[in-house]
Design a protein around this motif. Structure first.
Motif, PDB file in Angstrom:
ATOM      1  N   LEU A 175       0.833  -1.199   0.000  1.00 56.66           N
ATOM      2  CA  LEU A 175       0.000   0.000   0.000  1.00 56.66           C
ATOM      3  C   LEU A 175       0.868   1.249   0.000  1.00 56.66           C
ATOM      4  O   LEU A 175       0.578   2.226  -0.689  1.00 56.66           O
ATOM      5  CB  LEU A 175      -0.906  -0.010   1.233  1.00 56.66           C
ATOM      6  N   HIS A 176       1.972   1.221   0.764  1.00 64.28           N
ATOM      7  CA  HIS A 176       2.828   2.396   0.892  1.00 64.28           C
ATOM      8  C   HIS A 176       3.350   2.876  -0.456  1.00 64.28           C
ATOM      9  O   HIS A 176       3.565   4.075  -0.662  1.00 64.28           O
ATOM     10  CB  HIS A 176       4.014   2.072   1.812  1.00 64.28           C
ATOM     11  N   SER A 177       3.538   1.944  -1.391  1.00 60.73           N
ATOM     12  CA  SER A 177       4.093   2.332  -2.682  1.00 60.73           C
ATOM     13  C   SER A 177       3.046   2.950  -3.606  1.00 60.73           C
ATOM     14  O   SER A 177       3.389   3.480  -4.659  1.00 60.73           O
ATOM     15  CB  SER A 177       4.713   1.108  -3.369  1.00 60.73           C
ATOM     16  N   THR A 178       1.779   2.884  -3.230  1.00 58.60           N
ATOM     17  CA  THR A 178       0.720   3.418  -4.081  1.00 58.60           C
ATOM     18  C   THR A 178       0.176   4.756  -3.589  1.00 58.60           C
ATOM     19  O   THR A 178      -0.525   5.443  -4.330  1.00 58.60           O
ATOM     20  CB  THR A 178      -0.458   2.434  -4.167  1.00 58.60           C
ATOM     21  N   LEU A 179       0.480   5.135  -2.350  1.00 56.55           N
ATOM     22  CA  LEU A 179      -0.037   6.385  -1.807  1.00 56.55           C
ATOM     23  C   LEU A 179       0.728   7.592  -2.337  1.00 56.55           C
ATOM     24  O   LEU A 179       1.900   7.493  -2.704  1.00 56.55           O
ATOM     25  CB  LEU A 179       0.034   6.365  -0.277  1.00 56.55           C
ATOM     26  N   GLY A 180       0.059   8.722  -2.337  1.00 53.93           N
ATOM     27  CA  GLY A 180       0.686   9.929  -2.847  1.00 53.93           C
ATOM     28  C   GLY A 180       0.773   9.888  -4.352  1.00 53.93           C
ATOM     29  O   GLY A 180      -0.073   9.311  -5.031  1.00 53.93           O
ATOM     30  N   VAL A 181       1.807  10.494  -4.906  1.00 51.55           N
ATOM     31  CA  VAL A 181       1.970  10.593  -6.355  1.00 51.55           C
ATOM     32  C   VAL A 181       2.940   9.525  -6.847  1.00 51.55           C
ATOM     33  O   VAL A 181       4.043   9.375  -6.307  1.00 51.55           O
ATOM     34  CB  VAL A 181       2.484  11.986  -6.760  1.00 51.55           C
ATOM     35  N   THR A 182       2.526   8.769  -7.845  1.00 51.39           N
ATOM     36  CA  THR A 182       3.367   7.751  -8.461  1.00 51.39           C
ATOM     37  C   THR A 182       3.504   8.051  -9.945  1.00 51.39           C
ATOM     38  O   THR A 182       2.511   8.292 -10.631  1.00 51.39           O
ATOM     39  CB  THR A 182       2.755   6.346  -8.292  1.00 51.39           C
ATOM     40  N   GLN A 183       4.729   8.054 -10.426  1.00 57.12           N
ATOM     41  CA  GLN A 183       4.990   8.299 -11.842  1.00 57.12           C
ATOM     42  C   GLN A 183       5.769   7.127 -12.408  1.00 57.12           C
ATOM     43  O   GLN A 183       6.783   6.714 -11.853  1.00 57.12           O
ATOM     44  CB  GLN A 183       5.781   9.591 -12.032  1.00 57.12           C
ATOM     45  N   ALA A 184       5.276   6.582 -13.493  1.00 55.47           N
ATOM     46  CA  ALA A 184       5.961   5.483 -14.163  1.00 55.47           C
ATOM     47  C   ALA A 184       5.535   5.456 -15.622  1.00 55.47           C
ATOM     48  O   ALA A 184       4.347   5.590 -15.935  1.00 55.47           O
ATOM     49  CB  ALA A 184       5.618   4.145 -13.493  1.00 55.47           C
ATOM     50  N   ASN A 185       6.501   5.294 -16.502  1.00 58.86           N
ATOM     51  CA  ASN A 185       6.232   5.198 -17.942  1.00 58.86           C
ATOM     52  C   ASN A 185       5.405   6.376 -18.458  1.00 58.86           C
ATOM     53  O   ASN A 185       4.525   6.224 -19.297  1.00 58.86           O
ATOM     54  CB  ASN A 185       5.508   3.884 -18.245  1.00 58.86           C
ATOM     55  N   GLY A 186       5.667   7.555 -17.911  1.00 55.51           N
ATOM     56  CA  GLY A 186       4.949   8.740 -18.344  1.00 55.51           C
ATOM     57  C   GLY A 186       3.527   8.823 -17.840  1.00 55.51           C
ATOM     58  O   GLY A 186       2.740   9.656 -18.321  1.00 55.51           O
ATOM     59  N   PHE A 187       3.187   7.984 -16.871  1.00 53.61           N
ATOM     60  CA  PHE A 187       1.832   7.924 -16.341  1.00 53.61           C
ATOM     61  C   PHE A 187       1.837   8.394 -14.900  1.00 53.61           C
ATOM     62  O   PHE A 187       2.741   8.067 -14.131  1.00 53.61           O
ATOM     63  CB  PHE A 187       1.330   6.481 -16.431  1.00 53.61           C
TER      64      PHE A 187
END
Length: 427
Positions: free
Chosen positions: A240-252
């Motif tokens: 869960l911790h890795s999904t909270l806040g802002v996540t940027q990957a592959n321009g998404f």
């Protein structure tokens, strides 16, 4: 000896409500992975008008409305159906969770919407599969930056590339049936039929796929299904911790927002729906981590959403101490609970954070020995017992406690001692 508890064996639905200590429980179900702003706003309004204004986001990524009554049930059903969140025959739908909301550029051997809807409706077409237990769950993982490997699914479908996918079963790690995209549904269908056949004589004992595999073996399941499996490295789980806040990957860009113990107030849901609509989110995806993920294109929108969510007392960052505690509703909401579970969480969360395991959880508070909120091992588990607590170390709610009959002050002292021991272990 742990107090007795009842295993219901099914989850509440709008079609089949469940009685609890605070009234009837029902769940809103969508055939799509993400809810629209209008759908989430409708859930909030129904919860406030027909229930007690509280909504739990469950570990099956479903919204559970609390506190309804027989007098308000029909109105809630009608409004959910108008919003596309209730289907009169929904007990024939297989529950699906998926992760296609996090990476628009993910390449998979299947179309998520088509695959999800086809698999969810297999019980309608094949009456044999109506013997599947109500809690049977399938996860569909398209790849991308967020894995579903920690979801408690009976079957998992993982995209390998644009031509192939792996169909895997719980209880048989790092093995899968590798198929082309067109063969996913037939393969999953065969495994479900095999599961139904093998558990037929012992349905109470073999409730989930992992139980069948443990009792009878993977080879028995594959033989019954007429399939062959081969070694396959399952995706690593995401927390869960890795999904909270802002996540940027592959321009998404995605924004994750959670609530303590997955409990949302109607006004928080309505406000989140307004934020998603105002900033053009592509949808609000409820996740099994009990948080919502939103996809965004406006580069200024993520921080504005996080600031507004923080003001609503929601969880928007991985360092929030409340993430270190998992707790079920407890008494009086759950009729099986032997005490309250959430009144002192703010007091205990900072201590739990200091002894958290790899998944960030240090404390599980359970209303009874059933341990619904968190199967498995936690560094510290409190089990309510006639208004006090029993403390289990490095175990689950049904394991033997090391301390019994603690009031909340004694609980805090015991946790502090364990934090001290963890930081400065005895030589």
């Amino acid at each position: 000896m742990s107090p007795a508890f009842e295993i219901k064996g099914w989850c509440p639905s709008a079609h089949r409500p469940m009685e609890s200590g605070d009234g009837l429980l029902i769940r809103a179900k969508s055939k799509q992975q993400a809810l629209t702003s209008a759908q989430l706003r409708a859930v909030a309004e129904i919860a406030a008008d027909c229930g007690n204004g509280l909504v739990d986001l469950t570990q099956r990524a479903q919204l559970q409305l609390r506190g309804l009554s027989m007098a308000t049930l029909d109105d809630a059903r009608r409004r959910l159906q108008e919003s596309g969140l209730y289907f009169p025959g929904e007990d024939f739908l297989v529950d699906i969770i998926a992760n296609g909301f996090t990476d628009a550029g993910a390449t998979a051997a299947f179309d998520l919407a088509t695959l999800g809807q086809t698999l969810s409706r297999v019980k309608e077409r094949d009456k044999t599969l109506r013997a599947l237990p109500p809690k049977f769950l399938i996860s569909i993982d398209m790849g991308g930056n967020v894995s579903l490997a920690d979801a408690q699914a009976d079957m998992r479908i993982e995209a390998i590339d644009a031509a192939h996918a792996a169909v895997c079963v719980a209880g048989a790690p790092n093995v899968g049936v590798i198929v082309a995209g067109d063969d996913i549904v037939p393969t999953a269908h065969k495994l479900m039929r095999a599961f139904v056949a093998l558990r037929a004589q012992r349905p109470g004992e073999l409730r989930r796929m992992r139980h069948v595999v443990a009792a009878l073996g993977l080879e028995a399941l594959l033989r019954e299904a007429g399939l062959e499996a081969r070694p396959y490295q399952w995706r690593a789980p995401a927390a869960l911790h890795s999904t909270l806040g802002v996540t940027q990957a592959n321009g998404f860009v995605s924004v994750g927002v959670g609530a303590a113990c997955g409990r949302w107030r109607a006004d928080q849901l309505a406000a989140l729906a307004d934020l998603a609509e105002a900033y053009g989110a592509g949808g609000l995806a409820p996740t099994h981590w009990r948080a919502f993920l939103m996809s965004l294109h406006d580069v200024d929108a993520p921080q504005k959403i996080l600031d507004a969510a923080r003001a609503l007392d929601l969880i928007v960052s991985a360092d929030d101490p409340r993430l270190a505690v998992v707790a079920c509703p407890g008494a009086p909401e759950c009729s099986q609970a032997r005490g309250e579970t959430r009144t002192a969480l703010a007091r205990l969360a900072p201590l739990a954070q200091k002894t958290a395991g790899k998944d960030g959880v240090g404390l599980h508070v359970s209303g009874c020995a059933k341990g619904c909120a968190r199967p498995g091992v936690t560094p510290m588990t409190l089990v309510a017992n006639d208004g006090r607590f029993d403390l289990v170390e490095n175990g689950g709610a049904n394991d033997a406690p090391v301390l019994c009959g603690l009031d909340i002050d004694a609980v805090e002292s015991a946790l502090r001692a364990r934090v001290k021991e963890a930081i400065c272990p005895t030589p």
